[in-house]
Design a protein around this motif. Structure first.
Motif, PDB file in Angstrom:
ATOM      1  N   ALA A 104       0.828  -1.206   0.000  1.00  0.00           N
ATOM      2  CA  ALA A 104       0.000   0.000   0.000  1.00  0.00           C
ATOM      3  C   ALA A 104       0.866   1.262   0.000  1.00  0.00           C
ATOM      4  O   ALA A 104       0.568   2.239  -0.699  1.00  0.00           O
ATOM      5  N   ILE A 105       1.928   1.266   0.802  1.00  0.00           N
ATOM      6  CA  ILE A 105       2.839   2.423   0.846  1.00  0.00           C
ATOM      7  C   ILE A 105       3.496   2.623  -0.516  1.00  0.00           C
ATOM      8  O   ILE A 105       3.619   3.756  -1.010  1.00  0.00           O
ATOM      9  N   THR A 112       1.634   6.836  -6.726  1.00  0.00           N
ATOM     10  CA  THR A 112       0.522   7.645  -7.213  1.00  0.00           C
ATOM     11  C   THR A 112       0.611   9.101  -6.785  1.00  0.00           C
ATOM     12  O   THR A 112       0.149   9.991  -7.504  1.00  0.00           O
ATOM     13  N   HIS A 113       1.234   9.369  -5.638  1.00  0.00           N
ATOM     14  CA  HIS A 113       1.296  10.742  -5.143  1.00  0.00           C
ATOM     15  C   HIS A 113       2.572  11.468  -5.563  1.00  0.00           C
ATOM     16  O   HIS A 113       2.543  12.680  -5.806  1.00  0.00           O
ATOM     17  N   TYR A 114       3.691  10.746  -5.642  1.00  0.00           N
ATOM     18  CA  TYR A 114       4.976  11.427  -5.860  1.00  0.00           C
ATOM     19  C   TYR A 114       5.813  10.834  -6.978  1.00  0.00           C
ATOM     20  O   TYR A 114       6.978  11.206  -7.144  1.00  0.00           O
ATOM     21  N   LYS A 132      -6.117   0.556   5.356  1.00  0.00           N
ATOM     22  CA  LYS A 132      -7.445   1.106   5.072  1.00  0.00           C
ATOM     23  C   LYS A 132      -7.345   2.606   4.771  1.00  0.00           C
ATOM     24  O   LYS A 132      -8.016   3.115   3.869  1.00  0.00           O
ATOM     25  N   GLY A 133      -6.498   3.306   5.524  1.00  0.00           N
ATOM     26  CA  GLY A 133      -6.338   4.736   5.310  1.00  0.00           C
ATOM     27  C   GLY A 133      -5.834   5.071   3.916  1.00  0.00           C
ATOM     28  O   GLY A 133      -6.331   6.000   3.269  1.00  0.00           O
ATOM     29  N   ILE A 134      -4.850   4.322   3.458  1.00  0.00           N
ATOM     30  CA  ILE A 134      -4.272   4.604   2.139  1.00  0.00           C
ATOM     31  C   ILE A 134      -5.291   4.393   1.029  1.00  0.00           C
ATOM     32  O   ILE A 134      -5.420   5.222   0.117  1.00  0.00           O
ATOM     33  N   TYR A 135      -6.042   3.315   1.103  1.00  0.00           N
ATOM     34  CA  TYR A 135      -6.934   2.962   0.007  1.00  0.00           C
ATOM     35  C   TYR A 135      -8.311   3.628   0.062  1.00  0.00           C
ATOM     36  O   TYR A 135      -8.969   3.769  -0.968  1.00  0.00           O
ATOM     37  N   GLU A 136      -8.736   4.059   1.259  1.00  0.00           N
ATOM     38  CA  GLU A 136     -10.122   4.516   1.368  1.00  0.00           C
ATOM     39  C   GLU A 136     -10.304   5.906   1.983  1.00  0.00           C
ATOM     40  O   GLU A 136     -11.444   6.359   2.111  1.00  0.00           O
TER      41      GLU A 136
END
Length: 388
Positions: free
Chosen positions: A75-76, A82-84, A279-283
């Motif tokens: 996930a990381i 996707t962000h950087y 869960k935080g990363i994906y949702e």
């Protein structure tokens, strides 16, 4: 028996945190408005909390791999890509830590031999220098200046490099100034870093709290991934300070070295926090965006408030702090903060807690509600009218 005689000389010489030392004054005081703590005032998003609860109910209460759950590392890796636009192998190039604080400690302990020098632009976060000293390294400060937007320039960097320099710590978006380094700013120091064969410890814990454009990691620039230890975590953007979860992304050899220390000291990060972070990363992307938008509103409100009071205020472009100048008051940073606390019961942090070049400034957090900030500004205005 005198226990003090058994304590390490190195530990004895380290001063207490300038932040915590000042806020000891606040602990038992009533009616204080504190704008000092660097902690989100948001509750962790519900989906993250719910996953934490469900993880416990499922009985997931064991150790994980020293490196952390593979699912979280995947996930990381996805988040960084996707962000950087960063590419890290989740199996070999990412490890999960107990907050970004442990990550900083691991990086320094894995890199430094006795006497190695570490460059630290300042004003900057209070724990870097003590952590360098605890590893028997030598912190070397590089003053940054408001006229240069508190960024690190190539000339400033080059001026502090010696034959003993091994690493450079970068913290952008910056605590306490709120400064950011754009891609073009980072590109200007890359040539010096490569020429002088430095390793960069890039603390990007405030990366998602960037208000103009997107955060750019120095690891994304040509020639820098292999010489960057990237540190980030879930405390600020995901409002997960108490969950104590961070991570490191770096070349496999660096990860392997840091994991040796990690496995003998802390073993692994808490499993509950790890499952919740997935869960935080994906949702929880929308939650992050909403929190950032709220911080941005507060940022503009508090900067305008200080300027209307008559105190010069650098406009921060990241994190959740402002760093107004109090030089025109004729007071030192500590005098200003102590008198403001005593007379108007508003707590902010003296700028010199973040290094000598922070003298003449104070750090003010806007990780608080607009109502609280507005009340604090009223008191600060009343205080300023007596001294300006």
């Amino acid at each position: 028996m005198n226990p003090n005689k058994y304590i390490s000389d190195v530990v004895k010489k380290i001063p207490p945190s300038g932040i915590r030392k000042f806020f000891d004054l606040v602990t038992n005081s009533k009616d204080i408005i504190s704008l000092g703590v660097g902690e989100p005032d948001f509750v962790t998003p519900w989906e993250i909390r719910k996953e934490g609860i469900e993880t416990l109910c499922r009985g997931n209460t064991t150790y994980t791999s020293n490196l952390g759950l593979l699912e979280l590392r995947i996930a990381i890796s996805y988040f960084l890509k996707t962000h950087y636009d960063l590419n890290y192998d989740p199996e070999k190039e990412i490890m999960v830590t107990i907050g970004a604080s442990e990550a900083i400690d691991l990086a320094l302990r894995a890199l430094l031999n006795d006497g190695d020098e570490v460059l630290i632009p300042e004003p900057s976060y209070v724990s870097y220098a003590p952590c360098v000293i605890l590893t028997r390294g030598v912190p070397v400060f590089i003053p940054t200046d408001e006229k240069n937007n508190f960024i690190l320039t190539p000339d400033d960097l080059r001026s502090k490099i010696t034959s003993k320099t091994k690493a450079l710590i970068l913290l952008y978006p910056n605590n306490p100034t709120g400064a950011i380094m754009k891609k073009e700013d980072l590109e200007e120091i890359v040539d010096v870093i490569i020429e002088k064969d430095l390793i960069v410890i890039s603390d990007e814990i405030y990366s998602e709290l960037t208000y103009e454009g997107k955060h750019v990691s120095i690891a994304s620039l040509p020639g820098m991934k292999e010489r960057t230890i990237l540190i980030n975590g879930f405390s600020k953007a995901f409002a997960m300070t108490g969950w104590r979860l961070g991570y490191i992304a770096a070349e496999h050899e660096f990860i392997e070295a840091m994991n040796k220390i990690h496995q003998y000291t802390t073993i692994c990060a808490p499993i509950t926090a790890q499952y919740a972070a997935i869960k935080g990363i994906y949702e929880c992307e929308e939650d992050i965006i909403k929190m950032r938008e709220t911080y941005d509103q507060r940022r503009r409100f508090i900067v305008n408030g200080f300027r209307e009071i008559g105190l010069d205020c650098f406009e921060p472009k990241g994190a959740f702090y402002i760093f107004p100048s109090i030089k025109k008051t004729g007071m030192t940073s500590e005098e200003f903060c102590e008198k403001l606390l005593k007379e108007e019961k508003v707590a902010v942090v003296p700028g010199n807690a973040f290094g000598p070049s922070g003298e003449g400034y104070v750090r003010v957090s806007y990780a608080y509600s607009i109502d609280k900030i507005a009340k604090a500004l009223e008191r600060i205005k009343r205080f300023a009218e007596k001294i300006l």
